[in-house]
Design a protein around this motif. Structure first.
Motif, PDB file in Angstrom:
ATOM      1  N   ARG A  43       5.309 -25.969  17.746  1.00 55.27           N
ATOM      2  CA  ARG A  43       6.564 -25.985  17.000  1.00 55.27           C
ATOM      3  C   ARG A  43       7.034 -27.398  16.700  1.00 55.27           C
ATOM      4  NH1 ARG A  43       7.996 -20.658  17.451  1.00 55.27           N
ATOM      5  NH2 ARG A  43       7.063 -19.629  19.250  1.00 55.27           N
ATOM      6  N   CYS A  44       7.683 -27.517  15.577  1.00 60.13           N
ATOM      7  CA  CYS A  44       8.184 -28.806  15.119  1.00 60.13           C
ATOM      8  C   CYS A  44       9.549 -28.597  14.472  1.00 60.13           C
ATOM      9  CB  CYS A  44       7.193 -29.382  14.101  1.00 60.13           C
ATOM     10  SG  CYS A  44       7.760 -30.799  13.156  1.00 60.13           S
ATOM     11  N   VAL A  45      10.433 -29.559  14.698  1.00 59.61           N
ATOM     12  CA  VAL A  45      11.675 -29.597  13.932  1.00 59.61           C
ATOM     13  C   VAL A  45      11.659 -30.897  13.147  1.00 59.61           C
ATOM     14  CG1 VAL A  45      14.190 -29.594  13.977  1.00 59.61           C
ATOM     15  CG2 VAL A  45      12.907 -28.238  15.648  1.00 59.61           C
ATOM     16  N   PRO A  46      11.412 -30.819  11.832  1.00 60.71           N
ATOM     17  CA  PRO A  46      11.378 -32.048  11.021  1.00 60.71           C
ATOM     18  C   PRO A  46      12.775 -32.646  10.864  1.00 60.71           C
ATOM     19  CG  PRO A  46      10.287 -30.192   9.931  1.00 60.71           C
ATOM     20  CD  PRO A  46      11.070 -29.631  11.074  1.00 60.71           C
ATOM     21  N   TYR A  77       8.994 -32.568   2.647  1.00 62.10           N
ATOM     22  CA  TYR A  77       7.563 -32.399   2.806  1.00 62.10           C
ATOM     23  C   TYR A  77       7.252 -32.410   4.291  1.00 62.10           C
ATOM     24  CZ  TYR A  77       7.025 -33.628  -2.140  1.00 62.10           C
ATOM     25  OH  TYR A  77       7.109 -33.660  -3.510  1.00 62.10           O
ATOM     26  N   PHE A  78       6.360 -31.517   4.703  1.00 60.21           N
ATOM     27  CA  PHE A  78       6.036 -31.391   6.123  1.00 60.21           C
ATOM     28  C   PHE A  78       4.520 -31.362   6.280  1.00 60.21           C
ATOM     29  CE2 PHE A  78      10.387 -30.632   6.367  1.00 60.21           C
ATOM     30  CZ  PHE A  78      10.742 -29.609   5.510  1.00 60.21           C
ATOM     31  N   TYR A  79       4.075 -31.915   7.391  1.00 64.00           N
ATOM     32  CA  TYR A  79       2.641 -32.081   7.607  1.00 64.00           C
ATOM     33  C   TYR A  79       2.277 -31.770   9.049  1.00 64.00           C
ATOM     34  CZ  TYR A  79       3.514 -35.131   3.600  1.00 64.00           C
ATOM     35  OH  TYR A  79       3.931 -35.651   2.401  1.00 64.00           O
ATOM     36  N   TRP A  80       1.028 -31.367   9.214  1.00 64.60           N
ATOM     37  CA  TRP A  80       0.404 -31.361  10.524  1.00 64.60           C
ATOM     38  C   TRP A  80      -0.843 -32.236  10.466  1.00 64.60           C
ATOM     39  CZ3 TRP A  80       2.463 -29.699  14.941  1.00 64.60           C
ATOM     40  CH2 TRP A  80       3.491 -28.759  14.893  1.00 64.60           C
ATOM     41  N   TYR A  81      -0.976 -33.057  11.499  1.00 63.06           N
ATOM     42  CA  TYR A  81      -2.152 -33.891  11.700  1.00 63.06           C
ATOM     43  C   TYR A  81      -2.656 -33.630  13.105  1.00 63.06           C
ATOM     44  CZ  TYR A  81      -0.558 -36.786   7.736  1.00 63.06           C
ATOM     45  OH  TYR A  81      -0.160 -37.252   6.508  1.00 63.06           O
ATOM     46  N   GLN A 114       6.326 -41.472   6.102  1.00 64.30           N
ATOM     47  CA  GLN A 114       6.165 -40.256   6.887  1.00 64.30           C
ATOM     48  C   GLN A 114       6.519 -40.592   8.322  1.00 64.30           C
ATOM     49  OE1 GLN A 114       2.588 -37.910   6.484  1.00 64.30           O
ATOM     50  NE2 GLN A 114       2.506 -38.219   4.266  1.00 64.30           N
ATOM     51  N   TYR A 115       7.373 -39.757   8.888  1.00 63.51           N
ATOM     52  CA  TYR A 115       7.813 -39.945  10.263  1.00 63.51           C
ATOM     53  C   TYR A 115       7.158 -38.888  11.136  1.00 63.51           C
ATOM     54  CZ  TYR A 115      11.201 -43.102   8.273  1.00 63.51           C
ATOM     55  OH  TYR A 115      11.775 -44.146   7.593  1.00 63.51           O
ATOM     56  N   PHE A 116       6.588 -39.369  12.223  1.00 68.21           N
ATOM     57  CA  PHE A 116       5.821 -38.500  13.097  1.00 68.21           C
ATOM     58  C   PHE A 116       6.615 -38.091  14.330  1.00 68.21           C
ATOM     59  CE2 PHE A 116       1.378 -38.434  11.598  1.00 68.21           C
ATOM     60  CZ  PHE A 116       1.519 -39.250  10.492  1.00 68.21           C
ATOM     61  N   ALA A 152      -6.823 -31.322  21.285  1.00 65.63           N
ATOM     62  CA  ALA A 152      -6.438 -32.546  20.579  1.00 65.63           C
ATOM     63  C   ALA A 152      -4.940 -32.734  20.728  1.00 65.63           C
ATOM     64  CB  ALA A 152      -6.797 -32.451  19.094  1.00 65.63           C
ATOM     65  N   MET A 153      -4.462 -33.892  20.257  1.00 66.81           N
ATOM     66  CA  MET A 153      -3.019 -34.096  20.053  1.00 66.81           C
ATOM     67  C   MET A 153      -2.704 -33.619  18.645  1.00 66.81           C
ATOM     68  SD  MET A 153      -1.176 -35.463  22.503  1.00 66.81           S
ATOM     69  CE  MET A 153       0.165 -36.424  21.788  1.00 66.81           C
ATOM     70  N   TYR A 154      -1.675 -32.812  18.521  1.00 70.60           N
ATOM     71  CA  TYR A 154      -1.248 -32.325  17.207  1.00 70.60           C
ATOM     72  C   TYR A 154       0.105 -32.957  16.885  1.00 70.60           C
ATOM     73  CZ  TYR A 154      -5.048 -29.005  17.207  1.00 70.60           C
ATOM     74  OH  TYR A 154      -6.311 -28.436  17.210  1.00 70.60           O
ATOM     75  N   PHE A 155       0.152 -33.602  15.728  1.00 70.76           N
ATOM     76  CA  PHE A 155       1.372 -34.272  15.310  1.00 70.76           C
ATOM     77  C   PHE A 155       1.962 -33.605  14.074  1.00 70.76           C
ATOM     78  CE2 PHE A 155       1.045 -37.649  18.234  1.00 70.76           C
ATOM     79  CZ  PHE A 155      -0.266 -38.085  18.281  1.00 70.76           C
ATOM     80  N   CYS A 156       3.253 -33.430  14.104  1.00 69.74           N
ATOM     81  CA  CYS A 156       3.999 -32.985  12.944  1.00 69.74           C
ATOM     82  C   CYS A 156       4.614 -34.228  12.303  1.00 69.74           C
ATOM     83  CB  CYS A 156       5.098 -32.028  13.411  1.00 69.74           C
ATOM     84  SG  CYS A 156       6.245 -31.492  12.153  1.00 69.74           S
ATOM     85  N   ALA A 157       4.710 -34.236  10.993  1.00 63.62           N
ATOM     86  CA  ALA A 157       5.340 -35.353  10.292  1.00 63.62           C
ATOM     87  C   ALA A 157       6.169 -34.805   9.140  1.00 63.62           C
ATOM     88  CB  ALA A 157       4.292 -36.330   9.761  1.00 63.62           C
ATOM     89  N   SER A 158       7.160 -35.594   8.721  1.00 61.35           N
ATOM     90  CA  SER A 158       7.960 -35.167   7.579  1.00 61.35           C
ATOM     91  C   SER A 158       8.378 -36.377   6.760  1.00 61.35           C
ATOM     92  CB  SER A 158       9.190 -34.371   8.038  1.00 61.35           C
ATOM     93  OG  SER A 158      10.135 -35.190   8.711  1.00 61.35           O
TER      94      SER A 158
END
Lengths: 111, 112
Positions: B22-25, B31-35, B101-103, B88-94
């Motif tokens: 889960r992520c709260v941008p 715009y929202f991303y997963w890396y 882009q802020y992670f 892995a490490m999963y990062f959300c960014a917006s």
């Protein structure tokens, strides 16, 4: 596949020295960002450059975007132990587009 | 200062199980991303999301992955049947859509 080649991979220097990290690509980017990442944490944005030839300064850090927007550099003046960390460059081809990351430069500043 | 938040910080799961990250941008971002970042490797793009739909996805983002924005604040990544190589490490960014882009701090996913 767009690649960002980052060099050097690892840099170990003495406190007070200057250093430069390079980020190169054959692709043209609309923007290029520099991040710093601590172990186990997310990348923290340092700066974004968007105009060819642009230079931005953040205290002792100077960031430059190449004229053709294919390369960038990060220069640190008088490095301090607190600068130790992983520095990442990342480029976006278009607005709102995914970031392509370099492999990172591990910087170690010894006191 | 607004920031991207992610939960949980660490998730351990068994192979074949479903996980939801889960992520709260940042609230005014569009715009929202997963890396993801496998230990010792580059940060890799998984998926981007705009206007309630996927705008781009990588080869990694196969049918086992899905994203959702169930309400006005959360952005989730679901892995239906986890594999060992999903560790892995999963990062959300917006981002607002311009440049930066802020992670988030990441979720460490360990699949056993």
């Amino acid at each position: 596949t767009q690649l960002l080649e980052q060099s050097p991979q690892f840099l170990s220097i003495q406190e007070g020295e200057n250093l430069t990290v390079y980020c190169n690509s054959s692709s043209v980017f609309s923007s290029l960002q520099w991040y710093r990442q601590e172990p186990g944490e997310g990348p923290v944005l340092l700066v974004t450059v968007v105009t060819g030839g642009e230079v931005k300064k953040l205290k002792r850090l100077t960031f430059q975007f190449g004229d053709a927007r294919k390369d960038s550099s990060l220069h640190i003046t008088a490095a301090q132990p607190g600068d130790t960390g992983l520095y990442l460059c990342a480029g976006a081809l278009e607005y709102g587009n995914k970031l392509v990351f370099g492999a990172g430069t591990i910087l170690r500043v010894k006191s | 200062e607004p920031e991207v938040t992610q939960t949980p910080s660490h998730q351990v799961t068994q192979m074949g199980q479903e996980v939801i990250l889960r992520c709260v941008p940042i609230s005014n971002h569009l715009y929202f991303y997963w890396y993801r970042q496998i230990l010792g490797q580059k940060v890799e793009f998984l998926v981007s999301f705009y206007n309630n739909e996927i705008s781009e996805k990588s080869e990694i983002f196969d049918d086992q992955f899905s994203v959702e924005r169930p309400d006005g604040s959360n952005f989730t990544l679901k892995i239906r049947s986890t594999k060992l190589e999903d560790s892995a490490m999963y990062f959300c960014a917006s981002t607002t859509g311009y440049y930066e882009q802020y992670f988030g701090p990441g979720t460490r996913l360990t699949v056993t």
